[in-house]
Design an enzyme around this catalytic site. Structure first.
Site, PDB file in Angstrom:
ATOM      1  N   ASN A  46       0.784  -1.165   0.085  1.00 27.84           N
ATOM      2  CA  ASN A  46      -0.117   0.178  -0.016  1.00 27.84           C
ATOM      3  C   ASN A  46       0.880   1.319   0.023  1.00 27.84           C
ATOM      4  OD1 ASN A  46      -1.456   2.710   1.027  1.00 27.84           O
ATOM      5  ND2 ASN A  46      -3.074   0.945   1.678  1.00 27.84           N
TER       6      ASN A  46
ATOM      7  N   HIS B 271       1.233   6.201   1.738  1.00 27.52           N
ATOM      8  CA  HIS B 271       1.961   7.259   2.440  1.00 27.52           C
ATOM      9  C   HIS B 271       3.115   7.740   1.817  1.00 27.52           C
ATOM     10  CE1 HIS B 271      -0.742   6.807   5.615  1.00 27.52           C
ATOM     11  NE2 HIS B 271      -0.502   5.566   6.291  1.00 27.52           N
TER      12      HIS B 271
ATOM     13  N   ARG C 165       3.444  18.804   1.170  1.00 25.51           N
ATOM     14  CA  ARG C 165       4.194  20.000   0.657  1.00 25.51           C
ATOM     15  C   ARG C 165       3.176  20.377  -0.676  1.00 25.51           C
ATOM     16  NH1 ARG C 165       9.395  22.161   1.322  1.00 25.51           N
ATOM     17  NH2 ARG C 165       9.655  22.076   3.612  1.00 25.51           N
TER      18      ARG C 165
ATOM     19  N   HIS D 107      -5.561   3.594  -1.810  1.00 28.42           N
ATOM     20  CA  HIS D 107      -6.704   3.876  -1.058  1.00 28.42           C
ATOM     21  C   HIS D 107      -6.898   5.378  -1.675  1.00 28.42           C
ATOM     22  CE1 HIS D 107      -9.216   4.028   2.643  1.00 28.42           C
ATOM     23  NE2 HIS D 107     -10.141   4.501   1.755  1.00 28.42           N
TER      24      HIS D 107
ATOM     25  N   ARG E 113      -9.292   8.029  -0.933  1.00 28.08           N
ATOM     26  CA  ARG E 113     -10.218   8.353   0.046  1.00 28.08           C
ATOM     27  C   ARG E 113     -11.078   9.645  -0.582  1.00 28.08           C
ATOM     28  NH1 ARG E 113      -8.678   6.727   5.555  1.00 28.08           N
ATOM     29  NH2 ARG E 113     -10.525   8.101   6.252  1.00 28.08           N
TER      30      ARG E 113
ATOM     31  N   ARG F 270      -6.866  12.834   1.147  1.00 32.74           N
ATOM     32  CA  ARG F 270      -5.737  13.218   1.979  1.00 32.74           C
ATOM     33  C   ARG F 270      -4.469  12.880   1.598  1.00 32.74           C
ATOM     34  NH1 ARG F 270      -6.837  10.018   7.327  1.00 32.74           N
ATOM     35  NH2 ARG F 270      -9.006  10.686   7.041  1.00 32.74           N
TER      36      ARG F 270
ATOM     37  N   GLU G  12      -8.541   0.391  -2.937  1.00 30.38           N
ATOM     38  CA  GLU G  12      -9.094   0.560  -1.842  1.00 30.38           C
ATOM     39  C   GLU G  12     -10.408   1.557  -1.978  1.00 30.38           C
ATOM     40  OE1 GLU G  12      -6.969   0.564   1.606  1.00 30.38           O
ATOM     41  OE2 GLU G  12      -6.014  -1.235   1.384  1.00 30.38           O
TER      42      GLU G  12
ATOM     43  N   THR H 249      -6.937   6.461  10.344  1.00 27.14           N
ATOM     44  CA  THR H 249      -6.816   5.279   9.322  1.00 27.14           C
ATOM     45  C   THR H 249      -7.906   4.463   9.466  1.00 27.14           C
ATOM     46  OG1 THR H 249      -5.276   3.409   8.634  1.00 27.14           O
ATOM     47  CG2 THR H 249      -5.623   3.907  11.048  1.00 27.14           C
ATOM     48  N   THR H 250      -7.987   3.362   8.580  1.00 27.40           N
ATOM     49  CA  THR H 250      -9.208   2.650   8.607  1.00 27.40           C
ATOM     50  C   THR H 250      -9.471   1.970   9.675  1.00 27.40           C
ATOM     51  OG1 THR H 250      -8.610   2.081   6.228  1.00 27.40           O
ATOM     52  CG2 THR H 250     -10.486   1.218   6.844  1.00 27.40           C
TER      53      THR H 250
ATOM     54  N   GLU I 224     -10.747  -9.505   3.251  1.00 31.85           N
ATOM     55  CA  GLU I 224      -9.652  -9.197   3.838  1.00 31.85           C
ATOM     56  C   GLU I 224      -9.947  -8.864   5.313  1.00 31.85           C
ATOM     57  OE1 GLU I 224      -7.330  -5.625   2.252  1.00 31.85           O
ATOM     58  OE2 GLU I 224      -6.207  -5.582   3.845  1.00 31.85           O
TER      59      GLU I 224
ATOM     60  N   HIS J  19      -3.596  -4.540   7.812  1.00 25.71           N
ATOM     61  CA  HIS J  19      -3.751  -3.473   8.799  1.00 25.71           C
ATOM     62  C   HIS J  19      -2.709  -3.674   9.906  1.00 25.71           C
ATOM     63  CE1 HIS J  19      -5.003   0.163  10.421  1.00 25.71           C
ATOM     64  NE2 HIS J  19      -5.564   0.716   9.183  1.00 25.71           N
ATOM     65  N   GLY J  20      -1.750  -2.575  10.052  1.00 23.20           N
ATOM     66  CA  GLY J  20      -0.935  -2.529  11.067  1.00 23.20           C
ATOM     67  C   GLY J  20       0.153  -3.630  11.353  1.00 23.20           C
TER      68      GLY J  20
ATOM     69  N   GLY K  66       1.213  -1.507   4.558  1.00 26.14           N
ATOM     70  CA  GLY K  66       1.751   0.008   3.842  1.00 26.14           C
ATOM     71  C   GLY K  66       2.463   0.778   4.818  1.00 26.14           C
ATOM     72  N   HIS K  67       1.995   1.011   6.029  1.00 30.70           N
ATOM     73  CA  HIS K  67       2.643   1.946   6.985  1.00 30.70           C
ATOM     74  C   HIS K  67       4.002   1.477   7.181  1.00 30.70           C
ATOM     75  CE1 HIS K  67       2.895   5.276   9.842  1.00 30.70           C
ATOM     76  NE2 HIS K  67       3.466   4.519  10.353  1.00 30.70           N
TER      77      HIS K  67
HETATM   78  N1  PXP Z   1      -5.549  -3.117   4.209  1.00 29.31           N
HETATM   79  C1  PXP Z   1      -6.847  -2.125   4.270  1.00 29.31           C
HETATM   80  C2  PXP Z   1      -8.122  -2.423   3.687  1.00 29.31           C
HETATM   81  C3  PXP Z   1      -6.364  -0.962   4.487  1.00 29.31           C
HETATM   82  O1  PXP Z   1      -7.320   0.053   4.559  1.00 29.31           O
HETATM   83  C4  PXP Z   1      -5.005  -0.422   4.890  1.00 29.31           C
HETATM   84  C5  PXP Z   1      -4.475   0.937   5.411  1.00 29.31           C
HETATM   85  O2  PXP Z   1      -4.621   1.715   4.413  1.00 29.31           O
HETATM   86  C6  PXP Z   1      -4.117  -1.341   4.936  1.00 29.31           C
HETATM   87  C7  PXP Z   1      -4.625  -2.927   4.474  1.00 29.31           C
HETATM   88  C8  PXP Z   1      -2.559  -1.370   5.376  1.00 29.31           C
HETATM   89  O3  PXP Z   1      -2.415  -0.747   6.737  1.00 29.31           O
HETATM   90  P1  PXP Z   1      -1.094  -0.588   7.142  1.00 29.31           P
HETATM   91  O4  PXP Z   1      -0.882   0.758   6.439  1.00 29.31           O
HETATM   92  O5  PXP Z   1      -1.080  -0.275   8.636  1.00 29.31           O
HETATM   93  O6  PXP Z   1       0.001  -1.622   6.732  1.00 29.31           O
END
Ligand code: PXP
Length: 243
Positions: A11, A14, A22, A47, A49, A53, A74, A104-105, A155, A192-193, A214-215
């Site tokens: 993802n 970020h 900027r 994603h 949004r 953002r 997404e 975040t989601t 997911e 996620h996370g 992602g993050h």
């Molecule tokens: N899966 C979904 C559906 C998400 O919305 C996100 C965050 O945008 C992620 C995975 C990835 O999460 P993370 O950025 O915490 O790795």
């Protein structure tokens, strides 16, 4: 059960977050996607949004043209996003909940109280030739409801696990939901996370075919470079899968 190959989708939101800080041209999420693919990513996730953002409309247009692996968009289950998705035709759309004030989601989709809204969206996207996945909480009820809504994939939200990776409750919920989903014939994704430190237990769940991360990868990229950060995550997943 013999574990299937597991795919890593990165993802890249970020990268766009940094650019938007900027309102500049760099760093470019499309360039990041190409580096991720070069480092072995199996797919790219972005994603779009409603508040724009991070990822912008022009980014998803460019990603659709440039991603060589697999493009997973997404999107919230709202008319504007469904229209964009149907026009863009990414290979996969993952429907996610969205609240403007969230960082975040935060949780999985509410598929129980408004099933017809989700079902109509699933049908509209499927008719456009898009494979649909639903981002859901890891519960049997959500898995079973997803099956009824006619999607090929779900997911599982790993947020609770990532906040308490040492609690057997959070990993057991993922294991149980993954098993139930596979029994119902659903493809199982998760995300996620997830980080290099906590990905192992999730990667080892045999039914999970795809991780969306992602993050933590983009954060590590600041210090070690994007190529290394992707490869390190792949290695952590594969070590857990094969042990
Ligand atoms: N899966 C979904 C559906 C998400 O919305 C996100 C965050 O945008 C992620 C995975 C990835 O999460 P993370 O950025 O915490 O790795």
């Amino acid at each position: 059960m013999r574990a299937k190959q597991q795919r890593l989708y990165i993802n890249i939101d970020h990268v766009a977050t940094l650019r938007q800080a900027r309102r500049a041209q760099e760093p470019d999420p499309v360039e990041a996607a190409s580096i991720c693919e070069g480092a072995g990513a199996d797919g790219i996730t972005a994603h779009l949004r409603e508040d724009r953002r991070h990822i912008q409309d022009a980014d998803v247009e460019r990603l659709k043209k440039s991603v060589r692996t697999y493009f997973n968009l997404e999107a919230a289950c709202v008319a504007e996003m469904l229209e964009i998705a149907r026009r863009l035709k990414p290979q996969q759309v993952t429907l996610v909940p969205e609240r403007r004030e969230e960082i975040t989601t935060e949780g999985g989709l509410d598929i129980i109280s408004e099933p017809s809204r989700i079902k109509n969206a699933v049908e509209a996207l499927t008719d456009a030739g898009i494979s649909v996945s639903l981002f859901i909480d890891p519960t049997r009820a959500a898995v079973e409801q997803s099956k009824k809504l006619g999607v090929p994939a779900i997911e599982l939200h790993t947020g609770s696990y990532s906040q308490a990776p040492h609690s057997s409750k959070t990993i057991d919920a993922l294991r149980d939901s993954a098993r139930r989903a596979a029994d119902l014939g659903l493809a199982v994704h998760a995300g996620h996370g997830l980080t290099i430190a906590n990905v192992g237990l999730v990667a080892a769940i045999p039914e999970i075919e795809e991780l969306n991360i992602g993050h933590s990868i983009i954060s590590r990229a600041v210090f070690v470079g994007l190529d290394r950060a992707v490869k390190d995550m792949h290695d952590a997943m594969h070590a857990a899968r094969s042990s």
